[in-house]
Design an enzyme around this catalytic site. Structure first.
Site, PDB file in Angstrom:
ATOM      1  N   MET A   1      25.365  23.685 -17.928  1.00  0.00           N
ATOM      2  CA  MET A   1      24.740  24.302 -16.835  1.00  0.00           C
ATOM      3  C   MET A   1      25.532  24.196 -15.516  1.00  0.00           C
ATOM      4  O   MET A   1      26.201  23.365 -15.200  1.00  0.00           O
ATOM      5  CB  MET A   1      23.203  23.540 -16.636  1.00  0.00           C
ATOM      6  N   CYS A   2      25.078  25.266 -14.645  1.00  0.00           N
ATOM      7  CA  CYS A   2      25.846  25.322 -13.385  1.00  0.00           C
ATOM      8  C   CYS A   2      25.148  26.150 -12.242  1.00  0.00           C
ATOM      9  O   CYS A   2      23.876  26.440 -12.711  1.00  0.00           O
ATOM     10  CB  CYS A   2      27.110  25.897 -13.504  1.00  0.00           C
ATOM     11  N   GLY A   3      25.439  25.901 -11.031  1.00  0.00           N
ATOM     12  CA  GLY A   3      25.038  26.650 -10.079  1.00  0.00           C
ATOM     13  C   GLY A   3      25.788  27.947 -10.014  1.00  0.00           C
ATOM     14  O   GLY A   3      27.014  27.738  -9.740  1.00  0.00           O
ATOM     15  N   TRP A  56      29.242  25.752  -9.728  1.00  0.00           N
ATOM     16  CA  TRP A  56      29.006  24.006  -9.427  1.00  0.00           C
ATOM     17  C   TRP A  56      28.563  23.762 -11.057  1.00  0.00           C
ATOM     18  O   TRP A  56      27.721  24.291 -11.644  1.00  0.00           O
ATOM     19  CB  TRP A  56      27.940  23.840  -8.590  1.00  0.00           C
ATOM     20  N   ASN A  81      25.775  30.174 -16.537  1.00  0.00           N
ATOM     21  CA  ASN A  81      24.632  29.112 -16.465  1.00  0.00           C
ATOM     22  C   ASN A  81      23.797  29.076 -17.524  1.00  0.00           C
ATOM     23  O   ASN A  81      22.837  29.619 -17.611  1.00  0.00           O
ATOM     24  CB  ASN A  81      24.045  29.327 -15.077  1.00  0.00           C
TER      25      ASN A  81
END
Length: 579
Positions: A1-3, A56, A81
């Site tokens: 998962m990410c930003g 991120w 994401n």
């Protein structure tokens, strides 16, 4: 998962570039909370268009972190994401991002759309294809991962969360968007094409008049089979005395209607869904941490019981149970003495939570269950609403959004007490959530109200179909922003593609029999499944929405309607902008 942070603008437009940088600076701390393990930026151009990618990462699998954004040797760039549970082969230990980027690079235009349509799992993404000067972006069918956008003159910014210094909206969760950068002289919005999802409930595809409409896309949920409604006729209810225990009533109703085979098929599909969300893509080294947003109701208790099958036996599972401070009350005894009720966190969800926790311990005695009592004072509620929650809820801003966002934020943070006294903070990076069950199985009071007013199963079915189709716009983006703020990932087993396709194929009276009493009729298929699994208490627990079960709706003693605009969120967001 990410930003995710992504922006396109004219590279010679200095005011737009300054504006982009201003938004980036404001939003980066919130994005870092979503993905604290790695961060990088890629800046490139396509003719006169400048493209800016920021990623991120929350590291969830494998020994090595896959940086975001990812860039291929051809110069194509992906911000991803999401989780790929099916629809694309991912080798053991391989990053989803790496596998997807490699596959996308091999596709033509049609192949890109087809590939994304087949992926099962929650996702939002941005993909820049240098070879054809196009940008693709969007969210999965249910919008299980947040993506918001800001159109500012001839600039587009996409992000996982909102900043305080721009106007944001949820990216419409109705398909895949494509911008041809070579054809953007008249503006990015005018050159954007929306390829809409075909609705799984046979409603008309959702389109947006602001954009050109491309080809309609099937998803992994468009099944080739249907259960024949004639095989499951609506039978007369057996006569049951009002003195019969609810559990007996439930079992008799399932037997009379021959629901047990479907209950067991439902269990099998839920098992597979939970297995994908607990056994895969959750390990870091030898450690796997799973938590459950846990009110003690049927939805979350079934998920917790099924998680026990797949989580290693020597690991604990965290049950996160939230309650908000209530006013102390004076009560009189029969003898006329006045007593002060000092148990200010004994709310309905705490009571049902303890009961279902005991059921889980009885059924799975070898498992270490951490029942985490998360008690929230009014002072902390008001402080965190200003500090974090108002911005994360944005662009959602109703009274209901405020209540649900606050409850989920504190629950997913996981700071509370074990055994009522030992301080504890959950480190679980994966949280199982029961969202989606009520929408598909007629679990809300409004479903019963529709049936009582019309005595019309068709009207109930129409309401369910509408709620399934609007869930992307209604709440899941908000919930993802809230939970991810703690560097945790929400997973929604009831919204697994196979589970949804199964439930969509059934007649509405199989999923819910609203002729039966509350606590039995709504979600009867799930209640029968819970009974079959041995969860006899949770099987007949009545539905309570989180804002009522946690008592946040009464904590501040306000008389408001859920659909009203929430001034607390708006004022707090405005105060953040002025800081």
């Amino acid at each position: 998962m990410c930003g995710i942070f992504f922006s396109i603008c004219n590279r010679n437009d200095q005011p737009s570039i300054c504006r982009r940088n201003e938004i980036y600076q404001d939003i980066s701390k919130s994005l870092a909370r979503r993905g604290p393990d790695d961060h990088q930026v890629i800046e490139t151009d396509c003719g006169d268009v400048g493209l800016y990618f920021g990623g991120w990462v929350l590291h969830m699998q494998g020994e090595q972190i896959c940086p975001q954004p990812a860039q291929s040797k051809d110069g194509n760039i992906l911000l991803w994401n999401g989780e790929i549970f099916d629809g694309l082969d991912v080798s053991p230990g391989q990053s989803d991002t790496t596998a997807l980027l490699s596959s996308l690079d091999k596709c033509d235009d049609e192949g890109i759309l087809q590939l994304l349509s087949c992926i099962e799992g929650p996702w939002s993404f941005v993909y820049y294809r240098r070879t054809n000067s196009k940008v693709y972006f969007g969210r999965d069918y249910f919008g299980r991962r947040s993506l918001v956008w800001n159109w500012d003159q001839n600039t587009l910014t996409l992000a996982s969360v909102c900043s305080r210094n721009a106007s944001w909206e949820e990216v419409v969760g109705c398909g895949i968007f494509c911008i041809n950068l070579k054809d953007s002289q008249s503006g990015f919005k005018k050159s954007t094409v929306l390829h809409p999802w075909r609705c799984i409930t046979n409603r008309k595809p959702k389109v947006c008049e602001e954009f050109q409409t491309g080809r309609i896309l099937n998803t992994a949920m468009h099944t080739k089979y249907k259960y024949e409604a004639d095989n499951y006729p609506l039978v007369d209810l057996p006569h049951i005395s009002s003195s019969v225990e609810p559990l007996t009533n439930l079992a008799k109703s399932c037997s009379e209607r021959n629901l047990w085979p479907l209950c067991r098929e439902f269990i099998a599909k839920l098992k597979r869904s939970v297995m994908k969300r607990t056994s895969a893509h959750t390990s870091i080294g030898d450690k796997c941490n799973i938590g459950v947003l846990f009110s003690g109701g049927i939805d979350c208790t079934v998920l917790a019981l099924l998680a026990d099958i797949f989580v290693p036996e020597d690991e604990a599972i965290d049950l996160l149970n939230v309650a908000f401070e209530q006013q102390r009350k004076l009560t009189k005894t029969k003898q006329g003495n006045v007593l002060l009720n000092d148990n200010i966190y004994e709310v309905p969800d705490r009571i049902t939570g303890r009961s279902s926790y005991q059921e889980l311990k009885d059924l799975c005695p070898k498992r270490i269950w951490h029942f985490v009592e998360i008690n929230v004072t009014l002072e902390e509620l008001r402080g965190k609403r200003v500090e974090r929650i108002s911005m994360l809820s944005c662009p959602k801003s109703t009274v209901l959004d405020d209540s649900i966002a606050c409850a989920i934020w504190f629950a997913s943070r996981g700071e509370g007490l074990l055994n009522g006294e030992q301080k504890y903070r959950s480190d679980s990076r994966v949280l199982l959530c029961g969202m989606g069950a009520d929408e598909q199985l007629a679990g809300y009071s409004r479903h019963r109200g529709i049936y009582d007013r019309n005595n019309d199963w068709g009207a109930v079915s129409d309401e369910i179909n509408m709620e399934v189709e609007r869930i992307a716009a209604r709440n899941l983006g908000r919930d993802d922003r809230i939970i991810s703020d703690h560097s945790k990932e929400a997973r929604f087993p009831y919204l697994d593609e196979e589970v949804v396709q199964f439930l969509c194929s059934l007649p509405v009276h199989i999923k819910a029999d609203l002729r039966l009493e509350r606590g039995i009729g709504e979600k009867i298929l799930l209640r029968g499944a819970a009974y079959d699994l041995g969860l006899h208490g949770a099987a007949v627990a009545p539905k309570r929405a989180i804002q009522f079960g946690s008592r946040i709706a009464k904590a501040e003693n306000r008389k408001e309607k859920g659909g009203d605009s929430c001034e607390r969120l708006k004022n707090n967001f405005a105060s953040q902008i002025s800081l």
